[in-house]
Design a protein around this motif. Structure first.
Motif, mmCIF file in Angstrom:
data_model
loop_
_atom_site.group_PDB
_atom_site.id
_atom_site.type_symbol
_atom_site.label_atom_id
_atom_site.label_comp_id
_atom_site.label_asym_id
_atom_site.label_seq_id
_atom_site.Cartn_x
_atom_site.Cartn_y
_atom_site.Cartn_z
ATOM 1 N N GLY A 162 0.862 -1.316 0.073
ATOM 2 C CA GLY A 162 0.117 -0.072 0.023
ATOM 3 C C GLY A 162 0.809 1.136 0.069
ATOM 4 N N PHE A 163 0.327 2.523 0.055
ATOM 5 C CA PHE A 163 0.909 3.659 -0.238
ATOM 6 C C PHE A 163 1.047 4.252 1.149
ATOM 7 N N GLU A 164 0.460 3.596 2.466
ATOM 8 C CA GLU A 164 0.679 4.312 3.715
ATOM 9 C C GLU A 164 2.006 4.533 4.408
ATOM 10 N N LEU A 165 2.275 5.859 4.795
ATOM 11 C CA LEU A 165 3.755 6.046 5.167
ATOM 12 C C LEU A 165 3.949 5.111 6.543
ATOM 13 N N SER A 166 2.775 5.054 7.322
ATOM 14 C CA SER A 166 3.022 4.514 8.577
ATOM 15 C C SER A 166 3.335 3.068 8.422
ATOM 16 N N THR A 167 2.918 2.239 7.436
ATOM 17 C CA THR A 167 3.127 0.811 7.270
ATOM 18 C C THR A 167 4.421 0.458 6.453
ATOM 19 N N SER A 168 5.226 1.494 5.858
ATOM 20 C CA SER A 168 6.434 1.472 5.227
ATOM 21 C C SER A 168 7.307 0.511 5.679
ATOM 22 N N TYR A 169 7.671 0.377 7.092
ATOM 23 C CA TYR A 169 8.699 -0.449 7.636
ATOM 24 C C TYR A 169 8.249 -1.827 7.694
ATOM 25 N N ASP A 170 6.940 -1.849 7.817
ATOM 26 C CA ASP A 170 6.355 -3.422 7.798
ATOM 27 C C ASP A 170 6.518 -3.837 6.566
ATOM 28 N N ARG A 171 6.171 -3.234 5.495
ATOM 29 C CA ARG A 171 6.356 -3.715 4.000
ATOM 30 C C ARG A 171 7.819 -4.046 3.945
ATOM 31 N N ARG A 172 8.742 -3.421 4.259
ATOM 32 C CA ARG A 172 10.063 -3.640 4.135
ATOM 33 C C ARG A 172 10.418 -4.933 5.157
ATOM 34 N N LEU A 173 10.020 -5.214 6.002
ATOM 35 C CA LEU A 173 10.207 -6.518 6.806
ATOM 36 C C LEU A 173 9.620 -7.382 6.169
ATOM 37 N N GLU A 174 8.518 -7.418 5.537
ATOM 38 C CA GLU A 174 7.820 -8.605 4.982
ATOM 39 C C GLU A 174 8.384 -8.843 3.470
ATOM 40 N N GLY A 175 8.991 -7.668 2.866
ATOM 41 C CA GLY A 175 9.786 -7.989 1.584
ATOM 42 C C GLY A 175 10.878 -8.888 1.978
ATOM 43 N N ARG A 176 11.523 -8.945 3.175
ATOM 44 C CA ARG A 176 12.743 -9.535 3.201
ATOM 45 C C ARG A 176 12.470 -11.121 3.288
ATOM 46 N N GLU A 177 11.293 -11.544 3.302
ATOM 47 C CA GLU A 177 11.001 -12.912 3.475
ATOM 48 C C GLU A 177 10.671 -13.274 1.836
ATOM 49 N N ILE A 178 10.214 -12.319 1.151
ATOM 50 C CA ILE A 178 10.096 -12.480 -0.505
ATOM 51 C C ILE A 178 11.362 -12.382 -1.220
ATOM 52 N N PHE A 179 12.038 -11.332 -0.789
ATOM 53 C CA PHE A 179 13.343 -11.176 -1.749
ATOM 54 C C PHE A 179 14.478 -11.603 -0.618
ATOM 55 N N VAL A 180 14.658 -12.853 -0.803
ATOM 56 C CA VAL A 180 15.539 -13.472 0.124
ATOM 57 C C VAL A 180 16.993 -12.857 -0.266
#
Length: 426
Positions: A162-180
């Motif tokens: 999503g585009f919410e600034l408040s969840t940007s860090y959550d997206r980054r952490l989730e991305g580490r599981e996808i982009f190993v």
């Protein structure tokens, strides 16, 4: 007439560096030291010993840091001298008092790569490169890679996309599981957002093809939506500004703009601290740009000279763990701390003197290629690549900067491009 003007320009440049050094130290003394004491930031005694150490370091630094950009390697000389050597000459005692003899050894270790690159590039001949493909074909190829990369990430969305600034860090952490980390997917994505997209932005502004800016912008938008990445928009913007500077033939004055922005940042810092006794600029910008690199370098030197750790000057450390995590987690004791440092310190810590020297030769070779290609092909794209590689190696390994950010591929493609005949927008 030229000699006095040259002397005047050099003195002015030294004065600018001295003013910046003063404000770096001021920000450390009035706010950053106390605020970061829990990280080991120690008070610095501004006695005669400090003055002697800084004066020697400052004199050597001003001999190496260019006042303007004439070739790709000038960016390396600037960034390494300005963001590594200058802060360390000021803050070498950031983790406690350092004897003059130790400072001399540590500073030589940091200074030698810059000295070697500077000297070797004065002696090496200009190399000829073939002109096999057009620039526009290369840019089209990069645009295709960007589109493919964006489609790939969109097909593997993070749960919090999503585009919410408040969840940007959550997206980054989730991305580490996808982009190993270490996977092709991870390297490809990093190369797109840190290498290919900014280069397209540079070319678009240099060639006055503003419509092409939509490609890097949408690329950043996609990665922000999925991974919460904000920094790439800064890379793209700076690349676009460099492209514009190349178009109006003012790229050599780019450093003056950096100095101006820094002076403005220091003015804001003084105003903030005077009014509120706290500065956001100092905490979020000056600390990260100047004190953190010095703190990490001091930690590395402390680590390598400690009797309690197993480190060899010849071979570095044993084991497969990254030296940045060994220093950050095991030595400093901060869980999850990745103590990133410049390419040469990273090499010395992980592989000892052998890897340190090999890294110096590698960086010298890269800038020899870039300088030669820039002269032969009359192509300011090599200036941008020099800028990008210089920024990367002040905080990561030289080989990582070449591979993970796509710089190696960009160099390989651009040295095969045909010579730029003029500065027309074709």
């Amino acid at each position: 007439m030229n000699a006095p003007q040259g002397v005047k320009r050099k003195l002015y440049h030294q004065l600018v560096l001295l003013v910046i050094a003063f404000f770096i130290m001021l920000s450390y003394v009035v706010q950053l030291q106390e605020a970061n004491a829990y990280m080991g930031y120690a008070p610095i005694s501004l006695g005669i010993g400090f003055i002697v150490c800084f004066a020697i370091g400052f004199l050597l630094i001003t001999m190496m840091v260019p006042a303007k950009i004439n070739k790709p390697s000038d960016f390396f000389c600037f960034f390494y001298g300005f963001f590594v050597l200058l802060p360390y000459s000021l803050l070498h005692s950031i983790r406690g008092e350092v004897a003059f003899e130790s400072f001399a050894i540590y500073f030589v270790i940091l200074f030698f790569p810059l000295l070697f690159v500077k000297i070797i590039l004065l002696k090496l001949p200009v190399f000829r490169f073939p002109g096999l493909i057009s620039q526009s074909s290369i840019i089209l190829f990069l645009c295709v890679l960007i589109v493919v990369g964006v489609v790939m990430v969109l097909l593997n969305p993070t749960p919090s996309a999503g585009f919410e600034l408040s969840t940007s860090y959550d997206r980054r952490l989730e991305g580490r599981e996808i982009f190993v980390s270490g996977s092709f997917f991870s390297y490809f994505s990093t190369a797109i957002i840190n290498g290919f997209a900014p280069l397209v932005a540079f070319w678009a502004c240099w060639k006055k093809k503003s419509w092409l800016m939509i490609v890097p912008f949408l690329c950043w938008l996609a990665f922000y939506y999925l991974l919460g990445l904000k920094a790439p928009i800064l890379f793209i913007t700076v690349a676009a500004l460099l492209g514009y500077a190349a178009r109006v033939r003012k790229i050599e004055f780019f450093l003056a703009c950096i100095y101006l922005l820094l002076v403005l940042a220091f003015v804001v810092f003084v105003f903030e601290y005077t009014v509120t006794n706290y500065s956001y600029v100092a905490d979020y910008f000056l600390r990260r740009a100047f004190t953190v690199p010095s703190w990490v370098n001091a930690s590395f030197f402390e680590f390598m000279t400690s009797e309690s750790v197993k480190w060899s000057a010849l071979t570095g450390i044993d084991g497969g763990k990254s030296i940045s995590f060994v220093v950050g987690e095991e030595y400093l004791g901060f869980e999850g701390l990745n103590a990133n440092t410049n390419a040469f310190m990273y090499a010395l810590g992980s592989g000892g003197v052998v890897l340190y020297l090999l890294t110096i030769f590698l960086v010298s070779a890269v800038f020899f290629i870039l300088d030669s290609a820039y002269v032969r092909k009359n192509n300011p794209i090599f200036i941008y690549i020099g800028f990008s590689y210089s920024v990367l190696i002040i905080e990561q390994a030289a080989t990582t900067a070449l591979l993970s950010s796509g710089i190696g591929l960009l160099i390989g493609l651009m040295v095969c491009a045909r010579k730029n005949q003029d500065n027309s927008y074709v």
